[in-house]
Motif scaffolding. Structure first.
Motif, mmCIF file in Angstrom:
data_model
loop_
_atom_site.group_PDB
_atom_site.id
_atom_site.type_symbol
_atom_site.label_atom_id
_atom_site.label_comp_id
_atom_site.label_asym_id
_atom_site.label_seq_id
_atom_site.Cartn_x
_atom_site.Cartn_y
_atom_site.Cartn_z
ATOM 1 N N SER A 122 30.162 6.299 60.337
ATOM 2 C CA SER A 122 31.371 7.084 60.588
ATOM 3 C C SER A 122 31.140 8.588 60.485
ATOM 4 O O SER A 122 31.998 9.375 60.891
ATOM 5 N N LEU A 124 31.280 10.312 57.834
ATOM 6 C CA LEU A 124 32.294 10.859 56.933
ATOM 7 C C LEU A 124 31.738 11.304 55.589
ATOM 8 O O LEU A 124 32.479 11.846 54.762
ATOM 9 N N LEU A 135 42.244 15.578 56.940
ATOM 10 C CA LEU A 135 41.254 15.247 57.960
ATOM 11 C C LEU A 135 41.811 15.474 59.361
ATOM 12 O O LEU A 135 43.027 15.446 59.574
ATOM 13 N N MET A 139 38.788 11.944 62.528
ATOM 14 C CA MET A 139 38.250 11.528 61.229
ATOM 15 C C MET A 139 39.205 10.573 60.517
ATOM 16 O O MET A 139 38.774 9.655 59.818
ATOM 17 N N LYS A 140 40.507 10.786 60.690
ATOM 18 C CA LYS A 140 41.473 9.851 60.102
ATOM 19 C C LYS A 140 41.281 8.445 60.666
ATOM 20 O O LYS A 140 41.331 7.453 59.934
ATOM 21 N N LYS A 142 38.539 7.205 61.954
ATOM 22 C CA LYS A 142 37.278 6.648 61.447
ATOM 23 C C LYS A 142 37.441 6.162 60.019
ATOM 24 O O LYS A 142 36.876 5.130 59.637
ATOM 25 N N SER A 169 35.882 12.161 69.948
ATOM 26 C CA SER A 169 36.123 11.188 68.880
ATOM 27 C C SER A 169 36.400 9.801 69.462
ATOM 28 O O SER A 169 35.994 8.788 68.884
#
Length: 219
Positions: A122, A124, A135, A139-140, A142, A169
């Motif tokens: 991810s 992250l 985020l 990213m949220k 993921k 993304s």
């Protein structure tokens, strides 16, 4: 035998028929796309698969188990990602992962090992201590996917996971899904995007709660 079998599913909200006599099957290890515009009935089907709503009619079988009777067993092999971001915005990335890991009894060394794996695909890890609410959209998504994968589910139910996410993304998200498929996961994903349909093994088009057509992206 199919991994997921939905037979004659129907659900109404008052006078509105959200889904009517809807049937489909998903084979183990494939990506199945449920395609349609907003209000077509996709979310109702996804929530029915996860036993989150009561159906008016129909039967859902997952890995030989009936969702209505055997959901306590089914939920251990199921990962669900709703359309709306539903994690805890005041918790960090790592804290959200820990919370969901704890639900499935994944703690201490087992959690650390799993978290490193999830950070790996991810990307992250540099944001492990950032609050989820801070985020970006991509990213949220993921993070939400990572939380749904913490217990290594055999079946993933993803309700429009890339809606509102930037193109890069979206591409990265689908690369993750294709990697999960290669590792044996079965994935049901709803989407309004035709370029995502092309990445699925099979697709089913839905409009006004009814099936229009089902087949491979090529067909």
């Amino acid at each position: 035998m199919s991994f997921v079998s939905v037979t004659s599913l129907s659900k109404s909200y008052g006078d509105i028929k959200a889904v009517e006599d809807f049937s489909f099957e998903v084979n183990q290890g494939e990506i199945f796309a449920l395609v349609g515009p907003d209000g077509a009935g996709k979310t109702t089907i996804m929530r029915s698969l996860c036993n989150l709503i009561t159906r008016d009619a129909g039967e859902i079988i997952i890995k030989g188990m009936n969702v209505a009777r055997d959901f306590e067993h089914i939920k251990m092999i199921l990962g669900y990602m709703p359309q709306i971001f539903s994690l805890y915005p005041d918790l960090s990335v790592k804290e959200n992962l820990k919370f969901y890991g704890g639900i499935y009894g994944i703690v201490r060394e087992a959690f650390d090992k799993k978290a490193e794996y999830l950070y790996g695909f991810s990307n992250l890890k540099p944001f492990a201590n950032r609050r989820a609410g801070a985020l970006s959209g991509g990213m949220k998504q993921k993070l939400a996917l990572s939380c749904s994968l913490i217990h290594e589910p055999e079946l993933l139910i993803l309700d429009e996971p890339t809606t509102g996410v930037d193109p890069l993304s979206r591409r990265q998200f689908w690369e993750i899904l294709l990697e999960l498929k290669q590792k044996g996961a079965t994935i049901i994903v709803s989407t309004p995007y035709m370029d995502e349909v092309a990445r699925a093994d099979r697709a089913c088009f839905i409009f006004n709660g009814k099936k229009l057509v089902e087949g491979t992206p090529e067909s």
